[in-house]
Scaffold this motif. Structure first.
Motif, short mmCIF file in Angstrom:
data_model
loop_
_atom_site.label_atom_id
_atom_site.label_comp_id
_atom_site.label_asym_id
_atom_site.label_seq_id
_atom_site.Cartn_x
_atom_site.Cartn_y
_atom_site.Cartn_z
N LEU A 192 0.83 -1.20 0.00
CA LEU A 192 0.00 0.00 0.00
C LEU A 192 0.86 1.26 0.00
N ASP A 193 1.93 1.27 0.80
CA ASP A 193 2.84 2.42 0.83
C ASP A 193 3.52 2.61 -0.53
N ARG A 194 4.02 1.52 -1.09
CA ARG A 194 4.74 1.58 -2.37
C ARG A 194 3.84 2.10 -3.49
N HIS A 195 2.56 1.77 -3.45
CA HIS A 195 1.64 2.18 -4.51
C HIS A 195 0.82 3.42 -4.16
N GLY A 196 1.11 4.02 -3.02
CA GLY A 196 0.47 5.28 -2.64
C GLY A 196 -0.99 5.17 -2.24
N TRP A 197 -1.38 4.04 -1.66
CA TRP A 197 -2.76 3.86 -1.21
C TRP A 197 -2.88 4.32 0.23
N PRO A 198 -3.84 5.17 0.55
CA PRO A 198 -4.05 5.56 1.95
C PRO A 198 -4.73 4.42 2.73
N TYR A 199 -4.33 4.26 3.97
CA TYR A 199 -4.93 3.24 4.84
C TYR A 199 -4.74 3.65 6.28
N VAL A 200 -5.44 2.95 7.15
CA VAL A 200 -5.33 3.18 8.59
C VAL A 200 -4.83 1.89 9.21
N ASN A 201 -3.84 2.01 10.09
CA ASN A 201 -3.36 0.83 10.82
C ASN A 201 -4.33 0.50 11.93
N ALA A 202 -4.73 -0.75 11.98
CA ALA A 202 -5.59 -1.20 13.06
C ALA A 202 -4.71 -1.65 14.22
N ASN A 203 -5.21 -1.54 15.43
CA ASN A 203 -4.45 -1.97 16.60
C ASN A 203 -4.55 -3.48 16.76
N PRO A 258 -4.26 -3.77 7.45
CA PRO A 258 -4.51 -2.34 7.23
C PRO A 258 -5.92 -2.12 6.69
N ARG A 259 -6.56 -1.06 7.15
CA ARG A 259 -7.93 -0.75 6.74
C ARG A 259 -7.89 0.22 5.56
N VAL A 260 -8.51 -0.21 4.45
CA VAL A 260 -8.55 0.59 3.22
C VAL A 260 -10.01 0.96 2.96
N ALA A 261 -10.26 2.23 2.70
CA ALA A 261 -11.61 2.69 2.41
C ALA A 261 -12.08 2.15 1.07
N ARG A 262 -13.30 1.65 1.04
CA ARG A 262 -13.86 1.13 -0.20
C ARG A 262 -13.96 2.23 -1.25
N ALA A 263 -14.26 3.47 -0.85
CA ALA A 263 -14.36 4.57 -1.81
C ALA A 263 -13.03 4.80 -2.53
N VAL A 264 -11.91 4.67 -1.80
CA VAL A 264 -10.59 4.81 -2.42
C VAL A 264 -10.37 3.69 -3.43
#
Length: 95
Positions: A43-54, A60-66
């Motif tokens: 995700l980092d390498r391809h520039g996708w935004p995500y949120v790290n879950a605890n 990693p949580r990726v928004a469906r809209a993205v």
């Protein structure tokens, strides 16, 4: 999980819809990995935004809209080309 996904598999992910975030399986298909650390690297390498879950092993949580925007080749607002208004100032040089 398979290393590559077909366009039919990708469309299936979009059509499932409803949820705000991709499921664990969808993130696996997207990144080609079942390991959260490697998913984050992809995700980092391809520039996708995500949120790290605890939590250990949390994916990693990726928004469906993205996901939908990326698969439709739509650019996010901040990366869309902006007009170069400074070019208008140079028009005087040609008249």
């Amino acid at each position: 999980m398979a290393e590559s996904t077909s366009p039919q598999q990708r469309m299936h992910l979009v059509e499932e819809g409803g949820a705000l975030l991709l499921t664990r399986d969808e993130v696996c298909i997207l990144t080609g990995s079942t390991q959260p650390a490697r998913q984050r690297q992809w995700l980092d390498r391809h520039g996708w935004p995500y949120v790290n879950a605890n939590g250990r092993g949390s994916y990693p949580r990726v928004a469906r809209a993205v996901f939908v925007d990326r698969m439709a080749h739509r650019l996010p607002a901040e990366s869309a080309p902006k007009p170069r208004l400074d070019a208008l100032e140079r028009l005087d040089d040609f008249t």
